[in-house]
Write a protein that holds these residues in place. Structure first.
Motif, PDB file in Angstrom:
ATOM      1  N   VAL A 390       0.959  -1.864  -0.205  1.00 30.29           N
ATOM      2  CA  VAL A 390      -0.029   0.547  -0.057  1.00 30.29           C
ATOM      3  C   VAL A 390       0.871   1.621  -0.156  1.00 30.29           C
ATOM      4  O   VAL A 390       0.519   1.908  -0.163  1.00 30.29           O
ATOM      5  CB  VAL A 390      -0.757  -0.537   1.694  1.00 30.29           C
ATOM      6  CG1 VAL A 390      -1.471   0.886   1.386  1.00 30.29           C
ATOM      7  CG2 VAL A 390      -2.152  -0.828   1.275  1.00 30.29           C
ATOM      8  N   LEU A 391       2.126   1.176   0.876  1.00 32.65           N
ATOM      9  CA  LEU A 391       2.600   2.651   1.024  1.00 32.65           C
ATOM     10  C   LEU A 391       3.563   2.524  -0.803  1.00 32.65           C
ATOM     11  O   LEU A 391       3.658   3.457  -0.376  1.00 32.65           O
ATOM     12  CB  LEU A 391       3.482   2.528   1.807  1.00 32.65           C
ATOM     13  CG  LEU A 391       2.949   2.843   3.212  1.00 32.65           C
ATOM     14  CD1 LEU A 391       4.100   2.138   4.374  1.00 32.65           C
ATOM     15  CD2 LEU A 391       2.343   3.958   3.529  1.00 32.65           C
ATOM     16  N   LEU A 394       1.061   4.246  -2.828  1.00 32.72           N
ATOM     17  CA  LEU A 394       0.912   5.502  -2.782  1.00 32.72           C
ATOM     18  C   LEU A 394       2.111   6.544  -3.212  1.00 32.72           C
ATOM     19  O   LEU A 394       1.975   7.227  -4.119  1.00 32.72           O
ATOM     20  CB  LEU A 394       0.596   5.704  -1.316  1.00 32.72           C
ATOM     21  CG  LEU A 394      -0.817   5.126  -0.562  1.00 32.72           C
ATOM     22  CD1 LEU A 394      -0.636   5.308   0.838  1.00 32.72           C
ATOM     23  CD2 LEU A 394      -1.874   5.564  -1.499  1.00 32.72           C
ATOM     24  N   GLY A 397       2.888   7.766  -6.559  1.00 25.81           N
ATOM     25  CA  GLY A 397       2.681   9.199  -7.373  1.00 25.81           C
ATOM     26  C   GLY A 397       3.176  10.668  -7.108  1.00 25.81           C
ATOM     27  O   GLY A 397       3.140  11.266  -7.528  1.00 25.81           O
ATOM     28  N   THR A 398       4.523  10.438  -7.044  1.00 29.50           N
ATOM     29  CA  THR A 398       5.403  11.084  -6.417  1.00 29.50           C
ATOM     30  C   THR A 398       6.022  10.808  -8.701  1.00 29.50           C
ATOM     31  O   THR A 398       6.422  12.727  -8.549  1.00 29.50           O
ATOM     32  CB  THR A 398       6.548  10.157  -5.764  1.00 29.50           C
ATOM     33  OG1 THR A 398       7.341   9.425  -6.362  1.00 29.50           O
ATOM     34  CG2 THR A 398       6.823  10.517  -4.308  1.00 29.50           C
ATOM     35  N   SER A 560       6.877   6.720   5.275  1.00 32.30           N
ATOM     36  CA  SER A 560       5.186   7.367   5.384  1.00 32.30           C
ATOM     37  C   SER A 560       5.559   8.392   4.826  1.00 32.30           C
ATOM     38  O   SER A 560       4.541   9.210   4.114  1.00 32.30           O
ATOM     39  CB  SER A 560       5.549   7.784   6.816  1.00 32.30           C
ATOM     40  OG  SER A 560       5.194   6.665   7.737  1.00 32.30           O
ATOM     41  N   ALA A 563       5.569   7.317   0.856  1.00 24.76           N
ATOM     42  CA  ALA A 563       3.672   7.773   0.822  1.00 24.76           C
ATOM     43  C   ALA A 563       2.978   9.015   0.959  1.00 24.76           C
ATOM     44  O   ALA A 563       2.425   9.311   0.093  1.00 24.76           O
ATOM     45  CB  ALA A 563       2.879   7.150   1.813  1.00 24.76           C
ATOM     46  N   GLY A 566       3.779  10.803  -2.380  1.00 25.54           N
ATOM     47  CA  GLY A 566       2.938  10.352  -3.636  1.00 25.54           C
ATOM     48  C   GLY A 566       1.664  10.678  -3.627  1.00 25.54           C
ATOM     49  O   GLY A 566       1.106  11.606  -4.531  1.00 25.54           O
ATOM     50  N   LEU A 567       0.770  10.841  -2.748  1.00 23.91           N
ATOM     51  CA  LEU A 567      -0.596  10.919  -2.195  1.00 23.91           C
ATOM     52  C   LEU A 567      -0.627  12.894  -3.130  1.00 23.91           C
ATOM     53  O   LEU A 567      -1.025  13.270  -3.547  1.00 23.91           O
ATOM     54  CB  LEU A 567      -0.670  11.569  -0.586  1.00 23.91           C
ATOM     55  CG  LEU A 567      -1.419   9.875  -0.368  1.00 23.91           C
ATOM     56  CD1 LEU A 567      -1.447  10.088   0.721  1.00 23.91           C
ATOM     57  CD2 LEU A 567      -2.703   9.317  -1.575  1.00 23.91           C
ATOM     58  N   MET A 570      -0.268  12.991  -5.979  1.00 20.99           N
ATOM     59  CA  MET A 570      -2.248  13.222  -6.816  1.00 20.99           C
ATOM     60  C   MET A 570      -3.331  14.138  -6.818  1.00 20.99           C
ATOM     61  O   MET A 570      -4.054  14.116  -6.682  1.00 20.99           O
ATOM     62  CB  MET A 570      -2.614  12.070  -6.021  1.00 20.99           C
ATOM     63  CG  MET A 570      -1.835  10.426  -6.148  1.00 20.99           C
ATOM     64  SD  MET A 570      -2.581   9.073  -4.841  1.00 20.99           S
ATOM     65  CE  MET A 570      -1.480   7.832  -6.133  1.00 20.99           C
ATOM     66  N   LEU A 668      -0.831   9.026   8.486  1.00 22.40           N
ATOM     67  CA  LEU A 668       0.516   6.489   8.125  1.00 22.40           C
ATOM     68  C   LEU A 668       0.684   6.995   8.744  1.00 22.40           C
ATOM     69  O   LEU A 668       0.826   5.744   9.117  1.00 22.40           O
ATOM     70  CB  LEU A 668       0.596   7.871   6.803  1.00 22.40           C
ATOM     71  CG  LEU A 668      -0.623   7.292   4.653  1.00 22.40           C
ATOM     72  CD1 LEU A 668       0.896   8.283   4.086  1.00 22.40           C
ATOM     73  CD2 LEU A 668      -0.959   6.596   4.461  1.00 22.40           C
TER      74      LEU A 668
END
Length: 702
Positions: A390-391, A394, A397-398, A560, A563, A566-567, A570, A668
């Motif tokens: 999952v991490l 995410l 997204g970077t 963390s 991620a 990355g978010l 997005m 996170l």
């Protein structure tokens, strides 16, 4: 004789006990009195911090940067340091003769009232479609931000006098942009303190479920903030420390967030001790002794991580290190002295309506974290792999993160200066509306001018001011300001002009400063990140007596951070419409998330170590640590994330971006990494989690 001699001894012991109680009652009041003195002394200086912040790009840059050296050389030219602005007149459909006459009258009034370079009204340039007129104003005699702001306000007022209906007047350029930015900065401190205080108050009311208790830590945090602001102001005056508005904003958030975290930990342990101890003073002593080492270790990690920023070349980054560290030190000092003193003076009644009773059983409830621990305990490998996937997903997204944030794109609401620059970009698409500044030896000025004209991407070169030794040239690129095209032109100019014999030519200006900022930030990331990781690892190894556990904790906070970045990729562009990412944020957010995230790891793993030393097996120790510390860590994480999220309420994109990244990263870390990944890793590694320390041995020594 026995009774006669025994009575005085009993009275003496009673007297001694009474004296001891009196001293114990006096200590909290003495601590409170000391902090009142501190507040009285620091408050006047705290109010001066906002005016001492420096936010020009050249203040951020190291003195060795080429664009910084250009700014220093420009001060030696006739007129000294100039402040450049651009007055824009625009009418949809084309300027009329009345518009042109009104514009010329306004320019003449401005020239008569404000010292301009050359002393006479400057010429104006009209766009090909005849709808926009641009007038470059180089003002002299404006040594500080206050006079610059007054000049901008006055010029904007003059530009409205006698303006025909339908004619738009806007003031752009570096002077106007800097003034509008400073106006925004001036409002940040007040908004931030009130908003952060309100958020912390609401969360404390929810956490404590008391109408009174929440006031105590909030009051103590405010006192700590005042002391920290005064201390930072002292650093500026004593050591010429570069402090930006972003640094002071981050410090405020750190004090409220970290200070409240320490308050939560201390108050929770104090409430627990009140069930075991009759007198509040003794209960507080026990609470401080038991949670103090963990708080000191966690704050020491944050301070150490922040101080690593001093290795950065960028002034804004190196200055943030001691500023943030001062904030943490003040928060720690207040929470470990003033908070206990006030709580002891108020006694048990401060917890009303849920007052802890002496001798009563401590209430235990099956918490969310106990259930999380149970789920991780059943399938630790599956939980760990799923969490890592999952991490990792995410973090992809970077790849969608926007490019470098331009100065004019840094406002959430466009001020007049940005509107002016947008108008110029549309009206003059064939060339940049702001010059690239070149400074060269006067004797080689013509050779440098010729070389600049031949450089790809250059539209025109105009001679500027000249002194006995140096001459200024204004180079206009074909690309728009602060675009990749203009940055390439600057790189080509530097490569070409540096080869002109004897010229010692240097290239500066607004976009060149951004180029140098990008370069300095990239160099600082390579330099500072390893230092931070080593410093944090050493602290963790010393505290946990292990190598594996610290490595796991550091890898977890890095995950963390990845991620969270990355978010951001997005959300920033697709959802929020941001056109760039502040180049300092990858390093800043990494340092904060590593240092702050490790805090929660310390609380969790330190408790697991305690349980193991008491005889619990490895699985039981890990699950007990999660069950007993999970609630406090969750509360602390929510408070810290919420305080950083307050930055998203401010009108500057870079602060919104920082608040988003750190808030998401903390959440996170609190609810996924600490609860599932670290616990699962502990369950899988068992004794190897504590290698090579004593806990890794199958049979521990006594």
């Amino acid at each position: 004789m026995g009774p006669a001699t025994g009575t005085p001894r009993k009275e003496g012991r009673a007297g001694e006990a009474g004296t001891g109680r009196a001293k114990r009652r006096a200590i909290p009041w003495a601590v409170i009195a000391l902090w009142i003195v501190v507040l009285a002394v620091t408050a006047p200086f705290a109010g001066k911090l906002n005016g001492a912040a420096r936010d020009r790009p050249t203040d951020y840059l190291p003195a060795s940067a080429e664009s910084t050296r250009v700014e220093h050389l420009l001060k030696k030219l006739p007129g000294g340091e100039t402040s450049d602005a651009i007055l824009v007149h625009h009418r949809d459909g084309g300027l009329t003769d009345a518009d042109r006459r009104a514009a010329q009258a306004q320019i003449s009034k401005i020239a008569a009232k404000h010292p301009l370079l050359g002393g006479s009204p400057p010429p104006s340039v009209v766009s090909k479609d005849g709808a926009t007129q641009m007038t470059a104003l180089s003002l002299t005699g404006l040594p500080d931000a206050a006079k610059q702001s007054k000049a901008v306000d006055d010029i904007r007022k003059l530009a409205k006098e006698g303006r025909p209906d339908g004619l738009k007047t806007e003031l752009g350029g570096q002077l106007a942009l800097a003034t509008d930015q400073n106006d925004v900065f001036a409002t940040i401190d007040g908004v931030l303190i009130y908003a952060t205080g309100a958020v912390v108050a609401v969360l404390l009311i929810i956490i404590y479920r008391s109408p009174f208790l929440w006031l105590v830590p909030l009051l103590v945090v405010i006192v700590a903030a005042s002391a920290a602001m005064a201390a930072v102001y002292g650093l500026i005056q004593g050591f010429d420390l570069t402090v930006t508005t972003m640094s002071t904003a981050v410090m405020t958030v750190l004090i409220f967030g970290a200070g409240t975290d320490y308050a939560l930990l201390l108050t929770a342990r104090y409430r627990e001790e009140l069930h075991r101890t009759e007198r509040p003073y003794e209960a507080m002593i026990a609470a401080v002794r038991r949670c103090g080492p963990a708080v000191l270790a966690s704050s020491g990690t944050v301070i150490g991580g922040l101080m690593c920023l001093m290795a950065a070349d960028l002034n804004s980054s190196s200055g943030l290190g001691p500023v943030g560290a001062v904030g943490i030190v003040c928060a720690l000092a207040a929470m470990m002295t003033l908070l206990p003193a006030i709580l002891v003076v108020l006694g048990r009644r401060v917890f009303w309506p849920i007052v802890p009773r002496y001798g009563a059983e401590i209430p235990h409830h099956r918490s969310l974290f106990a259930m999380m621990g149970s789920s991780a305990g059943k399938h630790p490998a599956r939980v760990l792999i799923t969490g890592v996937v999952v991490l990792g997903a995410l973090a992809v997204g970077t790849l969608n993160l926007p490019g470098t944030l331009k100065l004019q794109d840094g406002f959430l609401k466009k001020p007049d200066s940005v509107k002016a620059m947008d108008t110029l970009v549309r009206a003059f698409p064939e060339a940049s509306s702001q010059p690239i500044v070149v400074v060269t030896k006067t004797g080689q000025a013509q050779a440098v001018l010729t070389a600049a004209q031949r450089t790809p991407g250059v539209a025109q070169v105009a001679p500027g001011r000249s002194g006995p030794d140096i001459t200024q040239l204004d180079v206009f690129a074909t690309a728009k300001p602060e675009t990749a095209g203009e940055k390439k032109t600057i790189a080509d100019l530097r490569h070409t002009l540096h080869t002109v014999p004897g010229a010692e030519a240097k290239v500066g200006g607004s976009t060149a400063q951004q180029v140098d900022l990008d370069t300095a930030n990239a160099d600082d990331r390579v330099k500072v990140v390893p230092i931070v990781l080593v410093a944090v690892l050493l602290v963790l190894i010393a505290l946990l007596r292990s190598v594996v556990a610290p490595v796991v904790l550091v890898l977890a906070v890095i995950a963390s951070w990845g991620a969270a970045m990355g978010l951001s990729g997005m959300f920033f562009g697709p959802a929020l419409g941001f056109k760039g990412l502040d180049p300092s944020l990858p390093l800043m957010t990494f340092v904060f998330l590593v240092a702050l995230g490790v805090d929660y790891g310390i609380f969790l793993m330190h408790r697991a170590r305690e349980e193991r030393l008491r005889g619990a097996d490895y699985a039981e120790a890990a699950l007990t640590a999660l069950r007993t510390t999970g609630g406090v860590i969750a509360s602390a994480g929510v408070v810290l994330a919420a305080t950083f999220a307050v930055l998203a309420m401010l009108p500057l994109v870079q602060l919104v971006e920082m608040g988003f990244i750190i808030a998401v990263g903390v959440l996170l870390d609190t609810f996924l990494v600490r609860t599932y990944l670290v616990t699962s890793a502990s369950l899988l590694l068992k004794r190897w989690m504590w290698w090579p320390g004593r806990l890794s041995r199958s049979s521990m020594e006594a």
